[in-house]
Enzyme design. Structure first.
Site, PDB file in Angstrom:
ATOM      1  N   ASP A 270     -12.154 -20.617 -18.824  1.00  0.00           N
ATOM      2  CA  ASP A 270     -11.815 -19.889 -20.646  1.00  0.00           C
ATOM      3  C   ASP A 270     -12.624 -20.629 -21.248  1.00  0.00           C
ATOM      4  O   ASP A 270     -13.417 -21.676 -21.141  1.00  0.00           O
ATOM      5  CB  ASP A 270     -10.419 -20.439 -20.826  1.00  0.00           C
ATOM      6  CG  ASP A 270      -9.852 -21.265 -19.925  1.00  0.00           C
ATOM      7  OD1 ASP A 270     -10.356 -22.209 -19.528  1.00  0.00           O
ATOM      8  OD2 ASP A 270      -8.792 -21.693 -19.525  1.00  0.00           O
TER       9      ASP A 270
ATOM     10  N   ASN B 258       3.805 -25.631 -19.938  1.00  0.00           N
ATOM     11  CA  ASN B 258       4.407 -24.478 -19.722  1.00  0.00           C
ATOM     12  C   ASN B 258       4.375 -23.537 -18.511  1.00  0.00           C
ATOM     13  O   ASN B 258       5.029 -21.801 -18.471  1.00  0.00           O
ATOM     14  CB  ASN B 258       4.896 -23.409 -20.980  1.00  0.00           C
ATOM     15  CG  ASN B 258       2.455 -22.068 -21.020  1.00  0.00           C
ATOM     16  OD1 ASN B 258       1.564 -23.264 -20.398  1.00  0.00           O
ATOM     17  ND2 ASN B 258       2.619 -22.563 -22.124  1.00  0.00           N
TER      18      ASN B 258
ATOM     19  N   HIS C  43       1.314 -22.322 -17.426  1.00  0.00           N
ATOM     20  CA  HIS C  43       0.069 -21.743 -17.870  1.00  0.00           C
ATOM     21  C   HIS C  43      -1.248 -22.022 -16.625  1.00  0.00           C
ATOM     22  O   HIS C  43      -0.816 -23.212 -16.692  1.00  0.00           O
ATOM     23  CB  HIS C  43      -0.687 -21.809 -18.622  1.00  0.00           C
ATOM     24  CG  HIS C  43      -1.047 -21.856 -19.761  1.00  0.00           C
ATOM     25  ND1 HIS C  43      -0.956 -22.599 -20.943  1.00  0.00           N
ATOM     26  CD2 HIS C  43      -1.726 -23.639 -18.979  1.00  0.00           C
ATOM     27  CE1 HIS C  43      -2.040 -23.568 -21.038  1.00  0.00           C
ATOM     28  NE2 HIS C  43      -2.390 -23.539 -20.246  1.00  0.00           N
TER      29      HIS C  43
ATOM     30  N   GLU D 238      -0.671 -17.496 -20.373  1.00  0.00           N
ATOM     31  CA  GLU D 238       0.330 -17.871 -21.513  1.00  0.00           C
ATOM     32  C   GLU D 238       2.392 -17.088 -20.584  1.00  0.00           C
ATOM     33  O   GLU D 238       1.104 -15.775 -19.678  1.00  0.00           O
ATOM     34  CB  GLU D 238       0.549 -17.784 -22.519  1.00  0.00           C
ATOM     35  CG  GLU D 238      -0.878 -18.348 -23.346  1.00  0.00           C
ATOM     36  CD  GLU D 238       0.118 -20.332 -23.027  1.00  0.00           C
ATOM     37  OE1 GLU D 238       0.573 -20.016 -22.481  1.00  0.00           O
ATOM     38  OE2 GLU D 238      -0.894 -20.549 -24.397  1.00  0.00           O
TER      39      GLU D 238
HETATM   40  C1  F6R Z   1      -8.340 -24.688 -18.923  1.00  0.00           C
HETATM   41  C2  F6R Z   1      -7.466 -24.527 -18.471  1.00  0.00           C
HETATM   42  C3  F6R Z   1      -5.938 -24.683 -18.920  1.00  0.00           C
HETATM   43  C4  F6R Z   1      -5.726 -26.363 -18.171  1.00  0.00           C
HETATM   44  C5  F6R Z   1      -3.964 -26.441 -18.853  1.00  0.00           C
HETATM   45  C6  F6R Z   1      -3.597 -28.918 -18.519  1.00  0.00           C
HETATM   46  O1  F6R Z   1      -9.667 -24.955 -18.656  1.00  0.00           O
HETATM   47  O2  F6R Z   1      -6.965 -23.248 -17.768  1.00  0.00           O
HETATM   48  O3  F6R Z   1      -5.587 -23.519 -18.080  1.00  0.00           O
HETATM   49  O4  F6R Z   1      -6.367 -26.312 -16.804  1.00  0.00           O
HETATM   50  O5  F6R Z   1      -3.794 -26.770 -20.524  1.00  0.00           O
HETATM   51  O6  F6R Z   1      -4.615 -29.070 -19.487  1.00  0.00           O
HETATM   52  P1  F6R Z   1      -4.921 -30.049 -19.344  1.00  0.00           P
HETATM   53  O7  F6R Z   1      -5.867 -30.836 -17.723  1.00  0.00           O
HETATM   54  O8  F6R Z   1      -5.796 -31.081 -20.016  1.00  0.00           O
HETATM   55  O9  F6R Z   1      -3.537 -30.802 -19.597  1.00  0.00           O
END
Ligand code: F6R
Length: 241
Positions: free
Chosen positions: A67, A136, A138, A143
């Protein structure tokens, strides 16, 4: 789905990286799906170490990231392209031309999304997909919703994700409200999925993913339908299991 629990996130990263190292030995031009955020950083440290020791050769490896924020230039301090360069690509022998992060500044974002999926398919699909998980539930920027979205698409970030990601920006207002993300279909098509999570604030999401209902309201729960999904967590993230 298999869950492996370790005392620390560093130990979890060491175990998780072996999946990628084994894949590269078996298939030197393997395709990795990569992630940003804080969770993969210990794993990227391990990859850099193994590359320096000669145990991981990225020279033929190709990668597609999950992403990118919409509106951020690739060299913006918070862009995911810059993150990947600084945390991994600048330190291993990967050819940057073989690395792909969706563009957040394309004039036509829908075309960018369709082209991204087409390029992955043309390359033969992802061999090992790395994931973190949001508080959450995701994955990528998929989301919680009332349906799963399968292809790469533009999404509106939830308040929970904007709050969580404010730590990387000067303030909450600077966090982009939209992102482009692979869909759950891209992720589910990967031959192997490796999810890493650490810390108590991920414990509920890990519980819901592993033990809750399979529902788009917890996007990661769909991973229970994946034939080869490996979850590497520290004790804190596993504390509700
Ligand atoms: C990032 C991504 C997100 C993160 C998630 C957790 O490329 O796809 O899904 O993996 O938001 O983020 P952290 O590791 O910073 O808690």
């Amino acid at each position: 789905m298999q869950v492996f629990v370790f005392k620390t996130k560093e130990e979890a990263a060491k175990a998780a990286v072996s999946v990628f190292a084994a894949e590269l030995m078996k298939k030197p031009n393997a395709i990795f799906g990569l992630a940003t955020g804080s969770s993969p950083i210990p794993l990227y440290h391990e990859m850099i170490k193994l590359n320096k020791e000669g145990a991981m050769d990225f020279s033929k490896c190709r990668s597609w990231n999950l992403d990118e924020y919409v509106g951020l230039q690739p060299d913006h301090v918070c862009s995911y392209r810059r993150f990947m360069n600084e945390e991994l690509f600048d330190h291993v022998n990967i050819d940057k031309a073989n690395t792909h992060v969706p563009s957040g500044i394309a004039a036509d974002m829908e075309k960018e999304a369709a082209d991204y999926d087409a390029a992955i398919a043309e390359a033969g699909g992802i061999d090992v997909q790395l994931l973190g998980i949001g508080r959450n539930g995701h994955i990528g920027f998929n989301e919680p919703d009332d349906h799963f979205t399968y292809e790469t698409h533009v999404i509106t970030l939830t308040d929970s994700t904007i709050d969580a990601n404010t730590r990387f920006f000067n303030n909450r207002d600077e966090v982009p409200r939209h992102a482009i993300s692979m869909g759950v279909g891209n992720i589910m098509k990967a031959k192997t999925v490796v999810l890493v999570a650490n810390g108590e604030d991920k414990a509920q999401a890990i519980y819901d993913t592993v033990k809750g209902d399979i529902t788009p309201n917890v996007p990661a729960s769909i991973l229970r339908c994946h034939p080869n999904c490996l979850i590497f967590v520290d004790e804190a993230a596993a504390s509700k299991l």
